[in-house]
Design a protein around this motif. Sequence first.
Motif, short mmCIF file in Angstrom:
data_model
loop_
_atom_site.label_atom_id
_atom_site.label_comp_id
_atom_site.label_asym_id
_atom_site.label_seq_id
_atom_site.Cartn_x
_atom_site.Cartn_y
_atom_site.Cartn_z
N GLY A 50 1.34 10.87 4.61
CA GLY A 50 2.13 9.64 4.69
C GLY A 50 1.69 8.77 5.84
N GLN A 51 2.22 7.55 5.85
CA GLN A 51 1.83 6.62 6.91
C GLN A 51 2.32 7.08 8.28
OE1 GLN A 51 2.79 2.55 6.07
NE2 GLN A 51 1.83 1.82 7.94
N TYR A 52 3.47 7.72 8.30
CA TYR A 52 4.00 8.19 9.57
C TYR A 52 3.99 9.71 9.55
CZ TYR A 52 5.31 3.40 9.47
OH TYR A 52 5.25 2.04 9.36
N VAL A 97 -3.90 9.35 1.08
CA VAL A 97 -3.88 9.24 2.54
C VAL A 97 -3.50 7.82 2.91
CG1 VAL A 97 -5.07 10.31 4.45
CG2 VAL A 97 -6.13 10.34 2.23
N ASP A 98 -2.37 7.69 3.59
CA ASP A 98 -1.87 6.37 3.94
C ASP A 98 -2.20 6.07 5.41
OD1 ASP A 98 -0.63 3.97 3.78
OD2 ASP A 98 1.36 4.73 3.31
N GLU A 99 -3.15 5.21 5.63
CA GLU A 99 -3.60 4.83 6.97
C GLU A 99 -3.79 6.05 7.88
OE1 GLU A 99 -1.83 1.47 8.76
OE2 GLU A 99 -1.28 0.56 6.85
N PRO A 100 -4.78 6.88 7.52
CA PRO A 100 -4.91 8.15 8.23
C PRO A 100 -5.33 8.02 9.68
CG PRO A 100 -6.79 7.81 6.80
CD PRO A 100 -5.83 6.72 6.50
N LYS A 123 0.83 -1.21 0.00
CA LYS A 123 0.00 0.00 0.00
C LYS A 123 0.86 1.26 0.00
CE LYS A 123 -2.03 -1.10 3.92
NZ LYS A 123 -1.32 -2.34 4.23
N THR A 124 1.79 1.30 0.93
CA THR A 124 2.63 2.49 1.03
C THR A 124 3.48 2.66 -0.22
OG1 THR A 124 2.67 2.31 3.42
CG2 THR A 124 4.42 3.60 2.42
N THR A 125 3.97 1.55 -0.74
CA THR A 125 4.76 1.61 -1.96
C THR A 125 3.94 2.23 -3.09
OG1 THR A 125 5.89 -0.39 -1.25
CG2 THR A 125 6.16 0.24 -3.55
MG LIG Z 1 2.24 1.12 4.73
#
Ligand SMILES: [Mg+2]
Lengths: 276, 360
Positions: free
Chosen positions: B89-91, B165-168, B49-51
């Motif tokens: 981003g995720q973080y 939105v990565d895992e908001p 997902k993040t990729t």
């Molecule tokens: Mg990820």
Amino acid sequence: MSTQAHPLSAGSPLSRLGWALADAWTVTLRDLNHWVLRPGAVIVGWFFPVMIVLMFGGLFGGAIDAPGGSGYFEFLMPGMFALTMLFGLESTMMAVTTDAAKGVTDRFRSLPMSSSAVVLGRCVADMLNSVVGLAVMIGAGLLLGWRWHGGIGAALAAVGLLLLLRFALLWAGIFIGLAASGPETVTAVQILVWPVGFLSNVFVDPATMSPWLGAIAAWNPLSVTASAVRELFGNPGYGGESWIAQNAALMSVAWPVLITAVFLPLSVRTFRKLKS
Amino acid sequence: MNEPESAITAQGVRKNYGGQAGGAGLNGFDLRVPAGSVCGLLGPNGAGKTTAVRILSTLLDMDAGRASVAGFDVRTQGRRVRERIGLVGQYAAVDEILTGRQNLVMFGRLNHLPVAAARRRADELLERFSLTEAAGRPAGGYSGGMRRRLDLAASLIVSPPVLFVDEPTTGLDPAARQEVWTAVRELVDAGTTVLLTTQYLEEADRLADRICMLGAGRVVAEGSPDELKSAIGGDRVDLVLSGPADVEAARPIAARLAAGEPLVEAPARRIGIPVAERTRALIQVATALNEAGIEPEDIVLRRPTLDEVFLHLTGEGAGEAHGREPGGGARASTATAPAGRVKTGASATAGSDNATEESV
Ligand SMILES: [Mg+2]
Ligand SMILES: Nc1ncnc2c1ncn2[C@@H]1O[C@H](COP(=O)(O)OP(=O)(O)OP(=O)(O)O)[C@@H](O)[C@H]1O
């Protein structure tokens, strides 16, 4: 959402350049804000070289005969100014790797700003930091009895050469910081800074070293700048008949230009093309 | 500007990180998100997902394939893409030394807002994400959830045509989660296209028009939330019984009322019964148990979990999607286990919530 804020689109190359400069300044301001919010870190950075000077002055001041028979600080200070510029590389690199680790770099990279703006902002902030650091060192030198003997023009030229070295090392720092895989690289560079600092003419005459070590020390960009600066300040230094000793002034410009020519484009490119 | 039909497309995108085994980030990833819609990208840890998000937002280079965002090629027209996207981003990616407000003003300036507008916008966003109190404190001292909200606010300074939105909402409390959902919804109403990755089926359910299930670097299933859920037979009644004897006694009842094959886990004293009609089935099961004199410890009506949907889908597409990774299904279940409390709004109608969460 209530305020519909649309970014002004970058049109002509001129307005693009304008935006790149404006963005770089925003990034610079961010660092200046860091100084205000975390004064401890910058102040330690400014006074650390002063501590080294005091340490070396106290430890070796009596033991080492300074060339020219003048006081030890007369000899030591120009080399320490140059060394301070080298230490700057560490703080640049630290700042760059911290931003990468915290994801701030990625956020910058996802914004529609020019790739050079972030690195340029880093550059301006670090140069400002170095100007202050150098001023602190010069002040400390004056208190310890160091003086410059040439005119004010020569002294300013010396300061210019020192900042030029810092400017060049800054790009090396940005590049290493961006290319670094993790904190190990930072540690490695922090350790390497010391042999690079000592393998120079900052503390001792390269002529007293073994021939090949001496040659490396003589060609060290740090030595070249130190020699040129000693000359401009009218402070004693180690002469010699070698080409490099005779052409310190030339090389003190050539080295930084070369280092910048290599690392500046690399830094901008790496910033855009970070691997992960 | 005339908006293209699909705001995000990806065709056969591949990314291999190299190095150790399992470094395959994406392995033939295809995606098409129509303009103005919300696509939920679901998948277990390491699915890619993040990729995908990083490639589409030009942060990462792909090895092969093609992708475009807002009509521009992510490879060759990166700058134009970046002018049209927002990325969360995720973080959390905020400056930890600067205060919350300084962060937002800085990012506002970098989005080329004039100073006054950047300040005004910062205050608005602080207010909306309940950060006004903390606005003057360094972001490094924020709690994880506060930092997340600040991060989100920083991405919403200008409304972008396309938002990633990565895992908001991972790690947010329910109120903050609601706030994030509202913010995303509002953007969508204003015409923004959103690609959202999540571990929570509920989140995808609430926000996404379409869901793409990602497994081992490629899309293994795609459809509306309802389509995906009905693909595995809809809702389930979960029973927890008080002893082995009860499990045996309840087994035939489950078999009779189930819409599919009931899942009996004897050691855990659990029976999962797929059902077709939600509340009616619950009442039927409860009545039947009551008539048989069985008093269950817990009886819960719930939607399929992400685990179940995912296992089902990857199980079906296993031969194709996981050709070289037979453990794909097992990996999915272990990977999502910590986040396994995927619940939908209408989950528990009887019994305690906690029991469901533990047993899921
Ligand atoms: Mg990820
Ligand atoms: N920087 C990297 N270097 C090497 N491998 C990586 C890197 N980033 C991701 N990977 C690998 O690529 C695969 C996909 O990772 P990715 O981060 O895209 O997954 P994800 O779906 O976002 O997972 P999560 O739910 O944990 O965030 C994983 O197998 C991971 O190990």
